[in-house]
Motif scaffolding. Structure first.
Motif, short mmCIF file in Angstrom:
data_model
loop_
_atom_site.label_atom_id
_atom_site.label_comp_id
_atom_site.label_asym_id
_atom_site.label_seq_id
_atom_site.Cartn_x
_atom_site.Cartn_y
_atom_site.Cartn_z
N MET A 1 0.86 -1.19 0.00
CA MET A 1 0.00 0.00 0.00
C MET A 1 0.90 1.24 0.00
N ASN A 2 0.70 2.15 -0.98
CA ASN A 2 1.57 3.32 -1.05
C ASN A 2 1.17 4.34 0.01
N GLN A 3 2.03 5.35 0.16
CA GLN A 3 1.85 6.34 1.23
C GLN A 3 0.54 7.12 1.07
N LYS A 4 0.19 7.44 -0.16
CA LYS A 4 -1.04 8.20 -0.38
C LYS A 4 -2.26 7.39 0.03
N GLN A 5 -2.32 6.12 -0.35
CA GLN A 5 -3.46 5.28 0.01
C GLN A 5 -3.55 5.11 1.52
N GLU A 6 -2.37 5.01 2.16
CA GLU A 6 -2.34 4.90 3.62
C GLU A 6 -2.96 6.14 4.27
N LEU A 7 -2.60 7.31 3.76
CA LEU A 7 -3.17 8.55 4.30
C LEU A 7 -4.68 8.62 4.07
N LEU A 8 -5.12 8.18 2.89
CA LEU A 8 -6.56 8.20 2.59
C LEU A 8 -7.33 7.26 3.53
N ASN A 9 -6.77 6.07 3.77
CA ASN A 9 -7.43 5.13 4.68
C ASN A 9 -7.49 5.70 6.10
N LYS A 10 -6.40 6.30 6.52
CA LYS A 10 -6.35 6.89 7.87
C LYS A 10 -7.33 8.05 8.00
N LYS A 11 -7.42 8.85 6.94
CA LYS A 11 -8.36 9.98 6.94
C LYS A 11 -9.80 9.48 7.06
N GLU A 12 -10.11 8.39 6.37
CA GLU A 12 -11.46 7.82 6.43
C GLU A 12 -11.82 7.41 7.87
N GLN A 13 -10.87 6.78 8.57
CA GLN A 13 -11.13 6.37 9.95
C GLN A 13 -11.24 7.58 10.88
N LEU A 14 -10.45 8.62 10.59
CA LEU A 14 -10.53 9.85 11.39
C LEU A 14 -11.90 10.51 11.24
N GLN A 15 -12.45 10.47 10.04
CA GLN A 15 -13.78 11.03 9.82
C GLN A 15 -14.85 10.25 10.59
N LEU A 16 -14.65 8.93 10.73
CA LEU A 16 -15.57 8.13 11.55
C LEU A 16 -15.47 8.53 13.02
N LEU A 17 -14.26 8.89 13.46
CA LEU A 17 -14.09 9.37 14.83
C LEU A 17 -14.88 10.66 15.04
N LEU A 18 -14.77 11.59 14.09
CA LEU A 18 -15.52 12.85 14.19
C LEU A 18 -17.03 12.59 14.21
N LYS A 19 -17.48 11.66 13.40
CA LYS A 19 -18.90 11.32 13.36
C LYS A 19 -19.34 10.71 14.69
N SER A 20 -18.50 9.87 15.28
CA SER A 20 -18.81 9.23 16.57
C SER A 20 -18.87 10.27 17.68
N LEU A 21 -17.92 11.20 17.68
CA LEU A 21 -17.91 12.25 18.71
C LEU A 21 -19.14 13.13 18.60
N THR A 22 -19.57 13.40 17.37
CA THR A 22 -20.74 14.27 17.17
C THR A 22 -22.03 13.56 17.57
N SER A 23 -22.16 12.30 17.19
CA SER A 23 -23.41 11.57 17.47
C SER A 23 -23.46 11.00 18.88
N GLY A 24 -22.28 10.79 19.49
CA GLY A 24 -22.24 10.22 20.83
C GLY A 24 -22.35 8.71 20.84
N LYS A 25 -22.20 8.06 19.67
CA LYS A 25 -22.22 6.59 19.62
C LYS A 25 -21.12 6.10 18.67
#
Length: 370
Positions: A1-25
């Motif tokens: 997996m190249n560096q760009k794809q790694e960053l994209l995957n990590k960004k996707e999980q970070l966005q799930l964190l933001l969604k979890s913090l906002t919704s509280g679940k």
């Protein structure tokens, strides 16, 4: 997996964190490999800890206030009981002073009855003495008044003592204050915790976006540079990257970046470098033998033998003083190849002379050394 794809995957999980913090679940559908789900779980644990701590604190305050109220109630009952005793003594006091009566429920009626018995005894005895002419009616009155005064003095002393108890209880009561306030800061603390978590996640997301932009720029430039820049080694061997190169992000064209060490084979010649203190260098000469003991966890001690071929003309400053660099040449044999590596350290001994065991011990006896 190249560096760009790694960053994209990590960004996707970070966005799930933001969604979890906002919704509280927890919005993570699969196990997160970057630790963001753990970050949300940690946030949830901190929130629960805040709730529990404030609830525990408020329960403790509740217990304290109830304890104070119980103490106040107990003191109030004690004060009421003592006041009842005072009233009972006052009733007896008034009855004695005014020749009145005492209610049958008075707790101290026995004292009053005892007083009456003593008074009747005095009056009866005095009457008999009066008939015999031994005492006058005036003396009888003095005896009864004396008994009355003593009894009333005792009653007054008891009343004063009880009133002092009431004053002491009043002081205790004034020291009890059920004003411990409850902690109502839970909502504000939870809001602060959530705001901090969101701010941290949003900053990381912003950093990701910047990193992705920079990476895309670098990829574009690298694609162009790759057309013209390739690195080749002139011969086969062991690659040794120069230490100063590892710290550089960019390397100018033509800069040496590594050395190719010859592969270690039977009869390969390798170089040993040793630093000898200035105070010991006078007896060291080219052509002398050296014994190099390898510093490794091996079943038995391994020693390499070589010959000095070069001695620096000037000392090298070291931590413990100046020392001369002495280089020796060692020829490896097949049995030594399994544990020899470039860069090994160990203990080096220079053989400056040879003698027989007889001469060695003879010199020891004479106190001479070589």
């Amino acid at each position: 997996m190249n560096q760009k794809q790694e960053l994209l995957n990590k960004k996707e999980q970070l966005q799930l964190l933001l969604k979890s913090l906002t919704s509280g679940k927890n919005e993570f559908q699969v196990t997160d490999a970057y630790g963001y789900e753990k970050t949300f779980e940690s946030y949830e644990a901190q929130s629960s800890s805040l709730r529990e701590n404030i609830s525990k604190s408020n329960r403790a305050i509740d217990d304290q206030n109830n304890n104070i109220l119980n103490q106040q109630s107990a003191i109030s009952r004690q004060i009421a009981n003592v006041n009842n005793q005072i009233d009972a003594y006052i009733e007896i006091q008034n009855a004695v002073s005014n020749n009145g009566t005492v209610s049958s429920g008075n707790p101290y009626i026995a004292q009053y009855n005892n007083y009456l018995i003593q008074r009747k005894a005095i009056e009866s005895r005095a009457q008999n003495q009066e008939k015999l002419g031994e005492i006058s009616g005036q003396d009888i009155n003095k005896q009864t008044e004396s008994l009355k005064a003593q009894f009333l003095a005792g009653i007054s002393s008891s009343i004063d003592s009880l009133r002092e108890q009431v004053q002491s209880f009043d002081v205790q009561m004034s020291g009890l204050n059920a004003s411990n306030s409850y902690d109502y800061s839970l909502n504000s603390q939870l809001l602060t915790l959530k705001t901090q978590a969101l701010a941290s996640a949003n900053k990381e997301l912003s950093d990701f976006n910047s990193a992705l932009t920079d990476l895309e720029t670098k990829i574009s430039l690298q694609k162009q540079a790759n057309k013209y820049n390739e690195i080749f080694a002139e011969k086969e061997g062991v690659l040794h990257v120069l230490p100063n190169i590892l710290e550089n992000k960019t390397i100018p064209a033509g800069t040496p970046i590594a050395q190719i060490y010859p592969p270690l084979k039977n009869k390969t010649q390798v170089y040993l470098a040793s630093y000898i203190p200035s105070s010991q260098i006078s007896g060291i000469k080219r052509g002398q033998k050296v014994r190099f003991t390898i510093q490794q966890n091996l079943p038995k001690t391994e020693i390499l033998t070589g010959t000095i071929y070069q001695i620096d003309s000037a000392p090298t400053p070291l931590k413990n003083g100046n020392a001369y660099k002495v280089s020796a040449l060692v020829t490896l044999d097949k049995k030594e190849l399994s544990y020899i590596r470039y860069g090994l350290g160990g203990k080096c001994v220079v053989i400056t002379g040879q003698k027989t065991y007889f001469n060695y011990y003879l010199d020891k006896i004479k106190g001479e050394s070589s």
